[in-house]
Design a protein around this motif. Sequence first.
Motif, short mmCIF file in Angstrom:
data_model
loop_
_atom_site.label_atom_id
_atom_site.label_comp_id
_atom_site.label_asym_id
_atom_site.label_seq_id
_atom_site.Cartn_x
_atom_site.Cartn_y
_atom_site.Cartn_z
N ASP A 107 47.34 51.15 122.30
CA ASP A 107 48.44 51.55 122.56
C ASP A 107 48.95 52.81 121.86
OD1 ASP A 107 49.89 49.17 124.50
OD2 ASP A 107 48.49 48.42 122.78
N ILE A 108 48.69 52.82 120.51
CA ILE A 108 49.00 53.82 119.43
C ILE A 108 48.09 55.21 120.05
CG2 ILE A 108 48.55 54.68 117.11
CD1 ILE A 108 49.13 51.74 116.40
N LEU A 109 46.86 55.01 120.17
CA LEU A 109 46.08 56.07 120.80
C LEU A 109 46.62 56.80 122.00
CD1 LEU A 109 42.42 55.10 120.31
CD2 LEU A 109 43.91 56.47 118.81
N ASP A 110 47.01 55.93 122.99
CA ASP A 110 47.75 56.39 124.33
C ASP A 110 48.86 57.37 123.92
OD1 ASP A 110 45.41 55.25 125.35
OD2 ASP A 110 46.87 53.51 126.38
N ARG A 111 49.68 56.71 123.12
CA ARG A 111 50.89 57.58 122.88
C ARG A 111 50.66 58.72 122.12
NH1 ARG A 111 55.73 54.48 123.55
NH2 ARG A 111 56.63 56.05 122.88
N LEU A 112 49.74 58.86 121.24
CA LEU A 112 49.29 60.11 120.43
C LEU A 112 48.99 61.04 121.49
CD1 LEU A 112 47.49 58.72 117.48
CD2 LEU A 112 49.85 59.63 117.49
N VAL A 113 47.93 60.68 122.41
CA VAL A 113 47.50 61.46 123.38
C VAL A 113 48.46 62.28 124.28
CG1 VAL A 113 45.76 61.85 125.35
CG2 VAL A 113 45.10 60.79 123.46
N ILE A 114 49.32 61.24 124.94
CA ILE A 114 50.31 61.78 125.80
C ILE A 114 51.36 62.78 125.00
CG2 ILE A 114 52.30 60.99 127.06
CD1 ILE A 114 50.71 58.27 127.74
N ALA A 115 51.59 62.27 123.81
CA ALA A 115 52.74 63.23 122.99
C ALA A 115 52.13 64.62 122.70
CB ALA A 115 53.04 62.83 121.80
N LEU A 116 51.07 64.71 122.48
CA LEU A 116 50.20 66.00 122.13
C LEU A 116 49.97 66.97 123.37
CD1 LEU A 116 47.11 65.76 119.64
CD2 LEU A 116 49.42 66.59 119.41
N SER A 117 50.10 66.23 124.53
CA SER A 117 49.87 66.86 125.87
C SER A 117 50.77 67.07 127.17
CB SER A 117 48.49 66.34 126.60
OG SER A 117 48.70 65.09 126.75
N SER A 118 51.93 66.62 126.46
CA SER A 118 53.57 66.51 127.34
C SER A 118 54.29 67.49 126.98
CB SER A 118 53.76 65.16 127.43
OG SER A 118 54.25 64.67 126.13
N MET A 119 54.30 68.18 125.79
CA MET A 119 55.41 68.95 125.55
C MET A 119 55.04 70.48 125.75
SD MET A 119 57.30 69.10 121.72
CE MET A 119 58.90 69.69 121.60
N TYR A 120 54.00 70.91 125.41
CA TYR A 120 53.46 72.21 125.55
C TYR A 120 52.57 72.48 126.83
CZ TYR A 120 56.18 73.09 121.29
OH TYR A 120 57.06 73.04 120.43
N GLN A 121 52.78 73.46 127.53
CA GLN A 121 51.99 73.57 128.57
C GLN A 121 50.66 74.44 128.55
OE1 GLN A 121 53.78 73.76 132.62
NE2 GLN A 121 52.94 75.66 132.87
N TYR A 122 49.60 74.03 128.25
CA TYR A 122 48.22 74.70 127.90
C TYR A 122 47.57 75.01 129.22
CZ TYR A 122 49.23 71.46 123.69
OH TYR A 122 49.75 70.70 122.90
N LYS A 123 46.89 76.28 129.38
CA LYS A 123 46.07 76.36 130.52
C LYS A 123 45.10 75.53 130.75
CE LYS A 123 47.29 81.32 131.22
NZ LYS A 123 46.78 82.70 131.27
N SER A 124 44.47 74.86 129.56
CA SER A 124 43.59 74.06 129.54
C SER A 124 43.67 73.04 128.44
CB SER A 124 42.23 74.51 130.05
OG SER A 124 41.85 75.06 128.92
N PHE A 125 43.24 71.74 128.40
CA PHE A 125 43.21 71.26 127.07
C PHE A 125 42.18 69.90 127.27
CE2 PHE A 125 46.25 68.60 129.35
CZ PHE A 125 46.04 67.27 129.05
N SER A 126 41.81 69.57 125.99
CA SER A 126 40.92 68.37 125.86
C SER A 126 41.33 67.80 124.61
CB SER A 126 39.35 68.92 125.85
OG SER A 126 38.39 67.64 125.60
N ILE A 127 41.50 66.37 124.82
CA ILE A 127 42.09 65.81 123.65
C ILE A 127 41.07 64.61 123.62
CG2 ILE A 127 44.25 64.58 122.64
CD1 ILE A 127 46.07 66.42 123.84
#
Length: 369
Positions: free
Chosen positions: A279-299
């Motif tokens: 649950d902790i990992l899922d929240r960390l990943v979502i937080a990193l990728s849900s605020m700023y709009q990168y053209k592409s990302f890999s987390i």
Amino acid sequence: KKYYTDIDLPEMQYGVLIRSPISKGTIRSISHPKLPENYTIISAKNIVGKNTIETNNIQSPILAYEKVSYVGEPIGIIVGEDRIKLYELLNEIEIKYTEATESPEILANQTNTIASRTSYFGDSELLYTNSEIQIVKDYTSKLQFTKSKEPLGAICHYSKKHFKIYAPTQWAYHLRMGICNVMDCAKTDITIVKTITDNNATNSLWRTSILACQAAIASKVIGKPVKIVLSTQEQEEYVDSPIIVHTNFQAALEKDGTIKAMNADIKVDCGALCPFAQDILDRLVIALSSMYQYKSFSITAHAETSHKSPLSADLHLTDFLAFFSLENMMQEISEKLKIFPNELREKNIIDNKLKKNYPFLIDSTPLKD
């Protein structure tokens, strides 16, 4: 409508946890050279049922014995009528053990991945490799709030094959099933009195159940009510210790501040065990990728165990651990490209109207405001 620490029962005794002096090995015996009358030492040998409690498919020892995983792991309970006397006796207890042969340095580097999560959008590796402007940064963060609160613990009154538990539990089902398995009794043999809950941290959810099981073992052995209350030091060191999050960023940028690619590698030190690691990992990943709009990302994110006491994070605060590293990264970009921080953030903030296929969509209006 009481704190469990304010509850007194007739003939009630106190229990203090005996903790492991080693980080890895086997406990051979626990004894006191001259234990006073009416004081009792309890170990895993007194458990009639299972010596573990299950939380999200993770097994946590009630009283470790054959295998200890960190310094301070509960291996026994000393019970008696005078709590101050118990702490004096605790310092005199003799513990025989066989310690693991690995050096402290080797033990410190031994890890085991217990959870992982990967999320990606586009070909971020290719964009990063071909980018003229790149930034690589590492951040380490942990988040811990301290406040005056009732330490965790529980009371058990065992009488006529029935267990009456007083505890600040937020997960009564978990506590009940724990008592059933550890004491080898039926659900109907347990009554739970929920006391005032002052500690709502995620780590408290399952730790309260373990303490209730420990109190139940002690109460059945001596035949009297037993209250176990963690000391302030125990609360801080073994319950409120936060996870440690290491984040490595690789960002590819355009001259105007647009983030073309963002690669992030997250490693989380969970200590000896962490039932809510996924649950902790899922929240960390979502937080990193849900605020700023990168053209592409890999987390990618991995949760690893170590020979520290079990660590955790309050799930409703986990996002801040990701935002801490991310916002520091945005400041680095701002300084490198000489762009005002607010302009950089507004340029890269998620716009749901423009990116319908983005994996995590949130309402960005409050962020812009």
